[in-house]
Design a protein around this motif. Structure first.
Motif, short mmCIF file in Angstrom:
data_model
loop_
_atom_site.label_atom_id
_atom_site.label_comp_id
_atom_site.label_asym_id
_atom_site.label_seq_id
_atom_site.Cartn_x
_atom_site.Cartn_y
_atom_site.Cartn_z
N VAL A 61 -8.58 -15.39 5.17
CA VAL A 61 -7.63 -14.37 5.59
C VAL A 61 -6.74 -13.96 4.43
N LEU A 62 -6.25 -14.96 3.67
CA LEU A 62 -5.41 -14.64 2.52
C LEU A 62 -6.17 -13.84 1.46
N GLU A 63 -7.42 -14.20 1.23
CA GLU A 63 -8.23 -13.45 0.27
C GLU A 63 -8.41 -12.01 0.74
N ARG A 64 -8.63 -11.84 2.03
CA ARG A 64 -8.81 -10.50 2.58
C ARG A 64 -7.52 -9.69 2.41
N ILE A 65 -6.37 -10.33 2.63
CA ILE A 65 -5.09 -9.63 2.48
C ILE A 65 -4.87 -9.22 1.03
N VAL A 66 -5.13 -10.15 0.11
CA VAL A 66 -4.87 -9.88 -1.31
C VAL A 66 -5.84 -8.85 -1.87
N THR A 67 -7.08 -8.88 -1.46
CA THR A 67 -8.07 -7.97 -2.03
C THR A 67 -8.09 -6.62 -1.31
N ASP A 68 -7.33 -6.47 -0.24
CA ASP A 68 -7.28 -5.20 0.47
C ASP A 68 -6.61 -4.16 -0.43
N ARG A 69 -7.24 -3.02 -0.62
CA ARG A 69 -6.73 -2.01 -1.56
C ARG A 69 -5.42 -1.40 -1.08
N GLY A 70 -5.16 -1.41 0.20
CA GLY A 70 -3.91 -0.86 0.72
C GLY A 70 -2.73 -1.78 0.51
N TYR A 71 -2.97 -2.96 0.07
CA TYR A 71 -1.93 -3.97 -0.10
C TYR A 71 -1.63 -4.07 -1.59
N ASP A 72 -0.55 -3.49 -2.01
CA ASP A 72 -0.22 -3.45 -3.43
C ASP A 72 0.90 -4.45 -3.71
N ILE A 73 0.54 -5.61 -4.21
CA ILE A 73 1.50 -6.69 -4.44
C ILE A 73 2.49 -6.33 -5.54
N ALA A 74 2.02 -5.76 -6.61
CA ALA A 74 2.90 -5.44 -7.73
C ALA A 74 4.00 -4.48 -7.29
N THR A 75 3.66 -3.48 -6.49
CA THR A 75 4.65 -2.53 -6.01
C THR A 75 5.68 -3.22 -5.13
N GLN A 76 5.23 -4.13 -4.29
CA GLN A 76 6.16 -4.84 -3.41
C GLN A 76 7.07 -5.77 -4.20
N ILE A 77 6.55 -6.42 -5.23
CA ILE A 77 7.39 -7.28 -6.06
C ILE A 77 8.46 -6.45 -6.77
#
Length: 104
Positions: A61-77
């Motif tokens: 589930v975590l891998e799916r969340i991180v690799t999802d293209r709609g989920y931009d971690i850098a922008t959220q950080i």
């Protein structure tokens, strides 16, 4: 006082079946203990397997969340950093701590 060998022979003859019964009993006890230990080990292995499966599911589930293209971690950080800068620049002292008071 000397021992008569004729007296010891019947005593030894009577002790042989007792020793045989005791040995059989010890063997059965050992087999039962081995069976109980094997059962406990199997239960523990099943528990560990279930726990590992749950962890693997969570990782997927975590891998799916991180690799999802709609989920931009850098922008959220960066958004969190921007929010923190605004909070630090704002008035007030966090959590009721006074900057002028000395800590004891």
């Amino acid at each position: 006082m000397s021992f008569n060998l004729g007296v010891l022979i019947p005593i030894i003859a009577l002790m042989i079946p007792v020793i045989a019964l005791w040995t059989k009993h010890q063997q059965k006890m050992a087999e039962m203990q081995i069976g109980a230990t094997a059962e406990q080990t199997a239960e523990k292995a099943a528990q560990y397997a279930a726990k590992i499966q749950r962890l693997e599911d969570r990782v997927q589930v975590l891998e799916r969340i991180v690799t999802d293209r709609g989920y931009d971690i850098a922008t959220q950080i960066e958004a969190l950093r921007d929010t923190r800068r605004v909070d630090e620049a704002g008035p007030g002292v966090p959590l009721g701590l006074d900057k002028n008071k000395e800590r004891v």
